[in-house]
Design a protein around this motif. Sequence first.
Motif, PDB file in Angstrom:
ATOM      1  N   THR A  41     109.423  69.005  -9.429  1.00 44.22           N
ATOM      2  CA  THR A  41     110.353  69.540 -10.420  1.00 44.22           C
ATOM      3  C   THR A  41     109.880  69.134 -11.810  1.00 44.22           C
ATOM      4  OG1 THR A  41     112.688  69.711 -11.044  1.00 44.22           O
ATOM      5  CG2 THR A  41     111.929  67.556 -10.380  1.00 44.22           C
ATOM      6  N   THR A  42     110.219  69.932 -12.803  1.00 43.23           N
ATOM      7  CA  THR A  42     109.785  69.649 -14.168  1.00 43.23           C
ATOM      8  C   THR A  42     110.770  68.697 -14.829  1.00 43.23           C
ATOM      9  OG1 THR A  42     108.824  71.852 -14.272  1.00 43.23           O
ATOM     10  CG2 THR A  42     109.109  70.719 -16.344  1.00 43.23           C
ATOM     11  N   ALA A  43     110.241  67.612 -15.398  1.00 43.90           N
ATOM     12  CA  ALA A  43     111.083  66.563 -15.973  1.00 43.90           C
ATOM     13  C   ALA A  43     111.621  66.909 -17.353  1.00 43.90           C
ATOM     14  CB  ALA A  43     110.303  65.253 -16.055  1.00 43.90           C
ATOM     15  N   VAL A  44     111.007  67.869 -18.018  1.00 41.41           N
ATOM     16  CA  VAL A  44     111.449  68.271 -19.359  1.00 41.41           C
ATOM     17  C   VAL A  44     111.822  69.750 -19.283  1.00 41.41           C
ATOM     18  CG1 VAL A  44     110.771  68.506 -21.786  1.00 41.41           C
ATOM     19  CG2 VAL A  44     109.986  66.537 -20.475  1.00 41.41           C
ATOM     20  N   SER A  45     112.991  70.075 -19.797  1.00 43.43           N
ATOM     21  CA  SER A  45     113.506  71.444 -19.727  1.00 43.43           C
ATOM     22  C   SER A  45     112.627  72.423 -20.489  1.00 43.43           C
ATOM     23  CB  SER A  45     114.919  71.487 -20.309  1.00 43.43           C
ATOM     24  OG  SER A  45     114.861  71.222 -21.708  1.00 43.43           O
ATOM     25  N   GLU A  46     112.860  73.696 -20.254  1.00 41.24           N
ATOM     26  CA  GLU A  46     112.123  74.728 -20.985  1.00 41.24           C
ATOM     27  C   GLU A  46     112.369  74.599 -22.486  1.00 41.24           C
ATOM     28  OE1 GLU A  46     111.421  79.545 -21.026  1.00 41.24           O
ATOM     29  OE2 GLU A  46     113.267  78.779 -20.161  1.00 41.24           O
ATOM     30  N   GLN A  47     113.599  74.354 -22.871  1.00 44.45           N
ATOM     31  CA  GLN A  47     113.919  74.177 -24.287  1.00 44.45           C
ATOM     32  C   GLN A  47     113.132  73.005 -24.867  1.00 44.45           C
ATOM     33  OE1 GLN A  47     118.088  73.828 -25.216  1.00 44.45           O
ATOM     34  NE2 GLN A  47     117.681  72.797 -27.130  1.00 44.45           N
ATOM     35  N   GLY A  48     113.081  71.902 -24.130  1.00 42.44           N
ATOM     36  CA  GLY A  48     112.331  70.739 -24.582  1.00 42.44           C
ATOM     37  C   GLY A  48     110.849  71.034 -24.731  1.00 42.44           C
ATOM     38  N   ARG A  49     110.287  71.805 -23.793  1.00 41.04           N
ATOM     39  CA  ARG A  49     108.866  72.161 -23.876  1.00 41.04           C
ATOM     40  C   ARG A  49     108.608  73.086 -25.054  1.00 41.04           C
ATOM     41  NH1 ARG A  49     109.946  72.885 -18.416  1.00 41.04           N
ATOM     42  NH2 ARG A  49     109.513  75.118 -18.523  1.00 41.04           N
ATOM     43  N   LEU A  50     109.523  73.993 -25.324  1.00 35.48           N
ATOM     44  CA  LEU A  50     109.356  74.901 -26.469  1.00 35.48           C
ATOM     45  C   LEU A  50     109.407  74.137 -27.793  1.00 35.48           C
ATOM     46  CD1 LEU A  50     111.503  77.942 -25.294  1.00 35.48           C
ATOM     47  CD2 LEU A  50     109.015  77.848 -25.508  1.00 35.48           C
ATOM     48  N   GLN A  51     110.159  73.053 -27.830  1.00 40.80           N
ATOM     49  CA  GLN A  51     110.291  72.279 -29.068  1.00 40.80           C
ATOM     50  C   GLN A  51     109.071  71.404 -29.346  1.00 40.80           C
ATOM     51  OE1 GLN A  51     114.100  70.428 -28.353  1.00 40.80           O
ATOM     52  NE2 GLN A  51     115.189  72.166 -29.216  1.00 40.80           N
ATOM     53  N   LEU A  52     108.097  71.411 -28.443  1.00 43.12           N
ATOM     54  CA  LEU A  52     106.867  70.657 -28.681  1.00 43.12           C
ATOM     55  C   LEU A  52     106.003  71.324 -29.752  1.00 43.12           C
ATOM     56  CD1 LEU A  52     105.864  69.858 -24.998  1.00 43.12           C
ATOM     57  CD2 LEU A  52     106.668  68.237 -26.711  1.00 43.12           C
TER      58      LEU A  52
END
Length: 196
Positions: A41-52
Amino acid sequence: MTDAAAALEPGRQIDILDQLTEEQAEAVLALIADAARSDGTTAVSEQGRLQLRGGRREGIRHFLLTDKGRLAGYGQLEDTDPVEAPAAELVVDPSLRGRGHGRALGSALLAASGKRIRVWAHGGKSAARHLAQVLGLTLFRELRQLRRPSAPRRRRFPNRSCRPASPSAPSSPAPTTRPGSPRTPRPSPTTPSRAP
């Protein structure tokens, strides 16, 4: 190990940044992908990844934990909600777990938020539950994702009357003409009845 000792262990460093360089963002995405392969499972949400990516974003801070110069963990603190506590997500390199990096990152996130924080734990892993307990966090809400297959399953019907019609069968059933049923023609008072 105290929170201060976890953060100050020799070779460990946590940099808190308002924005990441392209190289830093790529390294964090690779770390997230490695953890996802390991954890399922991915530990960081899609929103969190987009904010990178995309430069500085109001209310977003990035926490890069390095161990002897190697990226060992990443945390993100989002303080954009005027009512709720800041939201945080974090991930530790699977090959470097069990060394206090999660505790150090969690402690840094707590300190930066003024000890008022909501941490999203994706997947409900036992290590995440343990870290939450060590940091003094309590379970507030648990989300479950329910799924259903998109293709219908073939069902077995116990008797013939419940089976679906075959493609060659007419789309509507033939009317029944049992005596006394509503579809059975009844003689009207003006129609003479026929005697047998």
